[in-house]
Structure formats: C-alpha cells, structure tokens
Write a protein that holds these residues in place. Structure first.
Motif, PDB file in Angstrom:
ATOM      1  N   VAL A  35     -13.480 -34.829   6.507  1.00  0.00           N
ATOM      2  CA  VAL A  35     -14.430 -33.806   6.937  1.00  0.00           C
ATOM      3  C   VAL A  35     -14.309 -32.570   6.047  1.00  0.00           C
ATOM      4  O   VAL A  35     -15.321 -32.014   5.606  1.00  0.00           O
ATOM      5  N   LEU A  36     -13.083 -32.153   5.769  1.00  0.00           N
ATOM      6  CA  LEU A  36     -12.873 -30.999   4.882  1.00  0.00           C
ATOM      7  C   LEU A  36     -13.470 -31.237   3.503  1.00  0.00           C
ATOM      8  O   LEU A  36     -14.120 -30.356   2.935  1.00  0.00           O
ATOM      9  N   LEU A  64     -17.333 -31.092   3.822  1.00  0.00           N
ATOM     10  CA  LEU A  64     -17.838 -29.732   4.020  1.00  0.00           C
ATOM     11  C   LEU A  64     -17.611 -28.840   2.801  1.00  0.00           C
ATOM     12  O   LEU A  64     -18.409 -27.951   2.515  1.00  0.00           O
ATOM     13  N   GLY A  65     -16.499 -29.047   2.109  1.00  0.00           N
ATOM     14  CA  GLY A  65     -16.184 -28.228   0.945  1.00  0.00           C
ATOM     15  C   GLY A  65     -16.176 -26.750   1.288  1.00  0.00           C
ATOM     16  O   GLY A  65     -15.648 -26.336   2.330  1.00  0.00           O
ATOM     17  N   SER A  66     -16.803 -25.962   0.453  1.00  0.00           N
ATOM     18  CA  SER A  66     -16.789 -24.507   0.646  1.00  0.00           C
ATOM     19  C   SER A  66     -17.671 -24.045   1.801  1.00  0.00           C
ATOM     20  O   SER A  66     -17.655 -22.866   2.145  1.00  0.00           O
ATOM     21  N   THR A  67     -18.421 -24.952   2.412  1.00  0.00           N
ATOM     22  CA  THR A  67     -19.263 -24.564   3.547  1.00  0.00           C
ATOM     23  C   THR A  67     -18.497 -24.589   4.873  1.00  0.00           C
ATOM     24  O   THR A  67     -19.046 -24.196   5.898  1.00  0.00           O
ATOM     25  N   SER A  68     -17.255 -25.051   4.843  1.00  0.00           N
ATOM     26  CA  SER A  68     -16.465 -25.066   6.078  1.00  0.00           C
ATOM     27  C   SER A  68     -16.131 -23.648   6.506  1.00  0.00           C
ATOM     28  O   SER A  68     -15.791 -22.804   5.680  1.00  0.00           O
ATOM     29  N   GLY A  69     -16.249 -23.408   7.798  1.00  0.00           N
ATOM     30  CA  GLY A  69     -15.732 -22.164   8.356  1.00  0.00           C
ATOM     31  C   GLY A  69     -14.233 -22.317   8.540  1.00  0.00           C
ATOM     32  O   GLY A  69     -13.616 -23.257   8.028  1.00  0.00           O
TER      33      GLY A  69
END
Length: 123
Positions: free
Chosen positions: A30-31, A34-39
């Motif tokens: 999941v990380l 999501l890459g840099s879009t993860s909160g």
C-alpha cells in the motif's frame, strides 16, 4: 498531537479522524502504491506490526473491511499516537510523518488496498 513531554497518548478514533489498520504484509504494498500521496502513517511495533492510516471521519463507513483486508476500529476505540517528531526507534512511531492535515485520501487508500495482494485478513 501529543508533545514530546507527553509521549505516546491514547486518542479516540472517530473524534478527529478515522483509523484504518493494515497488517504489515499488505502495508508495504500500500505504501509503495500510494507513494508520496500517502498521508501520515502510524507504525505500531507490537508482536505483529500494524500500520495505521488516518482518513477523514465517516469515509470508511461503507467499506467491506474483510474484502479489503483491513480493520476500521469503532468510534471511541483508543489509538496510540506519538508526538509528531517520533519517526524512528522502537514502539509506536510515525512511519510517514504528519503534514498539514496528516490525512490520507480515503479514495486513494481504498484504491491502493484494492490493488495490493490480500494474502490474509483480520479475523
């Protein structure tokens, strides 16, 4: 957010945010998705590491938790939250530090969960 002097605090899910708990074997996928879009992401390093994403209130109300392989604690469930600067070491820490809101887009998180191998679920 707790201060360094306060250390890890026990805060209720469902008051400021909703928590989405993801087992370690899925969280890495999941990380990556999501890459840099993860909160912000909490890492609870217990016997079984658990990753916790924070999303806006009510966003996961209609999610099928078993199908997605996650657990969304009921409102009022205590979540351990460290100070914003705790990003390393053992115990509960921020894997992805908090930002202005700290919240992950629930739509992007759900899409990431749908795109990652299930391999097991919460019972």
């Amino acid at each position: 957010m707790p201060t360094v002097e306060q250390g890890v605090r026990r805060l209720p899910s469902g008051r400021w945010w909703e928590a989405v708990r993801v087992p370690a074997y899925r969280a890495r996928h999941v990380l990556t998705w999501l890459g840099s879009t993860s909160g912000a992401v909490l890492l609870h390093q217990d016997a079984e590491p658990i990753y916790t994403w924070l999303i806006r209130l009510g966003a996961a109300d209609m999610w099928d938790q078993a199908t997605l392989g996650v657990m969304v604690p009921r409102p009022g469930t205590v979540i351990r939250v460290p100070p914003a600067t705790w990003c390393g070491g053992p115990g509960t820490r921020w894997l992805v530090p908090t930002g202005p809101t700290g919240l992950t887009s629930p739509d992007r998180l759900r899409r990431a969960l749908e795109q990652t191998p299930l391999g097991g679920t919460y019972a």
